[in-house]
Structure formats: C-alpha cells, structure tokens
Enzyme design. Structure first.
Site, PDB file in Angstrom:
ATOM      1  N   GLY A 266       0.854  -1.186   0.000  1.00  0.00           N
ATOM      2  CA  GLY A 266       0.000   0.000   0.000  1.00  0.00           C
ATOM      3  C   GLY A 266       0.883   1.226   0.000  1.00  0.00           C
ATOM      4  O   GLY A 266       1.784   1.332  -0.828  1.00  0.00           O
TER       5      GLY A 266
ATOM      6  N   SER B  81       3.333   3.231   2.578  1.00  0.00           N
ATOM      7  CA  SER B  81       3.942   3.118   3.905  1.00  0.00           C
ATOM      8  C   SER B  81       3.772   4.388   4.735  1.00  0.00           C
ATOM      9  O   SER B  81       3.612   4.323   5.957  1.00  0.00           O
ATOM     10  CB  SER B  81       5.423   2.755   3.776  1.00  0.00           C
ATOM     11  OG  SER B  81       6.108   3.724   3.013  1.00  0.00           O
TER      12      SER B  81
ATOM     13  N   CYS C 265       6.241  -5.147   0.385  1.00  0.00           N
ATOM     14  CA  CYS C 265       6.362  -3.845  -0.282  1.00  0.00           C
ATOM     15  C   CYS C 265       6.274  -2.706   0.756  1.00  0.00           C
ATOM     16  O   CYS C 265       7.227  -2.518   1.506  1.00  0.00           O
ATOM     17  CB  CYS C 265       5.340  -3.717  -1.403  1.00  0.00           C
ATOM     18  SG  CYS C 265       5.775  -2.453  -2.592  1.00  0.00           S
TER      19      CYS C 265
ATOM     20  N   ARG D   8      12.978   3.433  -0.650  1.00  0.00           N
ATOM     21  CA  ARG D   8      11.594   3.517  -1.177  1.00  0.00           C
ATOM     22  C   ARG D   8      11.609   3.791  -2.671  1.00  0.00           C
ATOM     23  O   ARG D   8      12.492   4.485  -3.154  1.00  0.00           O
ATOM     24  CB  ARG D   8      10.832   4.655  -0.502  1.00  0.00           C
ATOM     25  CG  ARG D   8      10.308   4.321   0.848  1.00  0.00           C
ATOM     26  CD  ARG D   8       9.510   5.496   1.396  1.00  0.00           C
ATOM     27  NE  ARG D   8       8.194   5.605   0.794  1.00  0.00           N
ATOM     28  CZ  ARG D   8       7.583   6.777   0.546  1.00  0.00           C
ATOM     29  NH1 ARG D   8       8.179   7.906   0.808  1.00  0.00           N
ATOM     30  NH2 ARG D   8       6.386   6.772   0.031  1.00  0.00           N
TER      31      ARG D   8
ATOM     32  N   HIS E 118       4.833  -8.590  -4.203  1.00  0.00           N
ATOM     33  CA  HIS E 118       3.508  -8.838  -3.620  1.00  0.00           C
ATOM     34  C   HIS E 118       3.091 -10.308  -3.774  1.00  0.00           C
ATOM     35  O   HIS E 118       2.317 -10.639  -4.683  1.00  0.00           O
ATOM     36  CB  HIS E 118       2.465  -7.958  -4.313  1.00  0.00           C
ATOM     37  CG  HIS E 118       2.617  -6.508  -4.037  1.00  0.00           C
ATOM     38  ND1 HIS E 118       2.023  -5.888  -2.957  1.00  0.00           N
ATOM     39  CD2 HIS E 118       3.299  -5.541  -4.688  1.00  0.00           C
ATOM     40  CE1 HIS E 118       2.335  -4.601  -2.965  1.00  0.00           C
ATOM     41  NE2 HIS E 118       3.108  -4.370  -3.998  1.00  0.00           N
TER      42      HIS E 118
ATOM     43  N   GLU F 151       0.962 -11.766  -2.227  1.00  0.00           N
ATOM     44  CA  GLU F 151      -0.481 -11.849  -1.976  1.00  0.00           C
ATOM     45  C   GLU F 151      -1.293 -11.710  -3.261  1.00  0.00           C
ATOM     46  O   GLU F 151      -2.490 -11.965  -3.275  1.00  0.00           O
ATOM     47  CB  GLU F 151      -0.910 -10.789  -0.948  1.00  0.00           C
ATOM     48  CG  GLU F 151      -0.825  -9.335  -1.405  1.00  0.00           C
ATOM     49  CD  GLU F 151       0.572  -8.715  -1.269  1.00  0.00           C
ATOM     50  OE1 GLU F 151       1.572  -9.452  -1.216  1.00  0.00           O
ATOM     51  OE2 GLU F 151       0.654  -7.464  -1.236  1.00  0.00           O
TER      52      GLU F 151
HETATM   53  N1  GLN Z   1       5.939   2.977  -2.715  1.00  0.00           N
HETATM   54  C1  GLN Z   1       5.083   2.546  -1.659  1.00  0.00           C
HETATM   55  C2  GLN Z   1       5.567   3.112  -0.318  1.00  0.00           C
HETATM   56  O1  GLN Z   1       6.548   3.771  -0.246  1.00  0.00           O
HETATM   57  C3  GLN Z   1       4.999   1.024  -1.587  1.00  0.00           C
HETATM   58  C4  GLN Z   1       4.264   0.494  -2.786  1.00  0.00           C
HETATM   59  C5  GLN Z   1       3.559  -0.806  -2.563  1.00  0.00           C
HETATM   60  O2  GLN Z   1       3.341  -1.259  -1.436  1.00  0.00           O
HETATM   61  N2  GLN Z   1       3.142  -1.397  -3.655  1.00  0.00           N
HETATM   62  O3  GLN Z   1       4.932   2.884   0.647  1.00  0.00           O
END
Ligand code: GLN
Length: 198
Positions: free
Chosen positions: A54, A56, A86, A115, A179, A181
């Site tokens: 998601g 962060s 992620c 990131r 991912h 999931e």
């Molecule tokens: N770029 C997102 C972050 O910094 C992570 C992306 C993802 O979870 N698909 O939180």
C-alpha cells in the site's frame, strides 16, 4: 506437546490501508485464522502479523493515530513473527532512504530500505525469481517497490532482483519488495506460517 491437535495460529493483517483483502485470502487458503488488525486488542490475539502493500507513509501515520505503532513495536521486539510486503517491508525496516519527511517505521528488521527504488509507478514490473527455501521460481509483482540497500549480519537474503535484495529474513521477520499476496501462489505465505509455527 502430548496428544491433541495443534491449534491453527491466528494471524493478523494490519488493516489500516493497502491490499488487506488479498493477504486475508492467502492466509485463509492456508487454513489459518486470519483477522484484521485495527486496534491493540486485535493485535494481542495474534500469533503473527502481516503488514500489507500500500502506502507506507499513510500506514505509519494511521498506525500512530490508531495507537498501534508502539504495540506493534513492542510485540515485534518481543519476538512476534511479522511479514511485510512492499510498503510492509518499509514498515519493518529499521532505516529508510527516500522516506517522506519524518516518516516513522515499526522497525525490527536490521535493514536500510530504499523507497520507490525501481522508479515510479510506470516502472512497475513482474519477474520470476528464485527464492531460497522454494524449489520453483516465484512470479513476483513489483509495484513502486523498495529494495534493500544495506543489511545487518543477522539478515538472510532470500532473493534478489536487479542486483538488490528483494526478499529477506531475520529470525521471525520476513519481508519482500514484491507482492506474493497477488495471485494464487501461497508458497511465500507458507514460509511465513512456518516462522509463526516453529
Ligand atoms: N511505494 C510505496 C511506499 O513507499 C509502496 C508500494 C507498494 O506497497 N506497492 O509505501
């Protein structure tokens, strides 16, 4: 333990933001009791916790607002297994590069994570990766994914992409840049359950 079936573990999915439903489905398919975690009392019931993909920065802020940041830190420091995918990997990291200003993490995993390391959204990609502990490659989906830039001596690198670690383990902590999931392959979640049940 003498006699009696072992109780199925209860695994929580931090449900403040991100792809919670996909993780719940993956866990339920493996026969565990999977619950959403939005408050400390729910976390207390958990034998392990999943931190989903998601955003962060949003998840960290909401975890602080919902009073979950410190309980998560305490449980993880006391050895509760955790699996971050992620954004979840970023949340588990002790250090972040290119984080938002004042971005907090839960921490516990002795890594520095960069990131959006592979580029922006347009640079999302998929790859088949060999992962230590699994016989056949995993189809890995990377979406604005981080990579592990540096790691401490207790961290085991399970997989790499573009020359950087993208799956790591340290004790009961597992983290992937991609991912698992997404899709029906439950093998990475199975690896995490092995850490919860050992
Ligand atoms: N770029 C997102 C972050 O910094 C992570 C992306 C993802 O979870 N698909 O939180």
């Amino acid at each position: 333990m003498v006699g009696g079936a072992r109780r199925a573990p209860t695994v929580g999915v931090l449900a403040l933001q991100g792809d919670v439903r996909e993780h719940l489905a993956a866990l339920i398919a493996l026969g565990v009791e999977a619950i959403t975690v939005r408050r400390p009392a729910e976390l207390e019931r958990c034998d392990g916790v999943v931190l989903p993909g998601g955003e962060s920065t949003t998840m960290a802020k909401l975890a602080r607002i919902f009073g979950l940041l410190d309980p998560l830190r305490e449980r993880i420091a006391c050895g509760m297994p955790a699996f971050g995918t992620c954004a979840g990997m970023i949340l588990l990291a002790d250090r972040i590069v290119d984080g938002a200003h004042d971005q907090e993490t839960i921490g516990g995993l002795d890594v520095t994570v960069r990131r959006n390391a592979f580029g922006r959204q347009v640079d999302s990609f998929e790859d088949d990766l060999l992962l230590a502990g699994l016989d056949d490659p995993v189809h890995a989906v990377f979406i604005r994914a981080p990579w592990v830039e540096a790691y401490g001596p207790d961290v085991e690198v399970l997989a790499e992409a573009h020359g950087h670690p993208v799956a790591v383990r340290q004790g009961g902590l597992l983290a992937t840049s991609f991912h698992p999931e997404v899709g029906a392959d439950g093998r990475v979640h199975r690896l995490f359950l092995d850490l919860v049940q050992r």
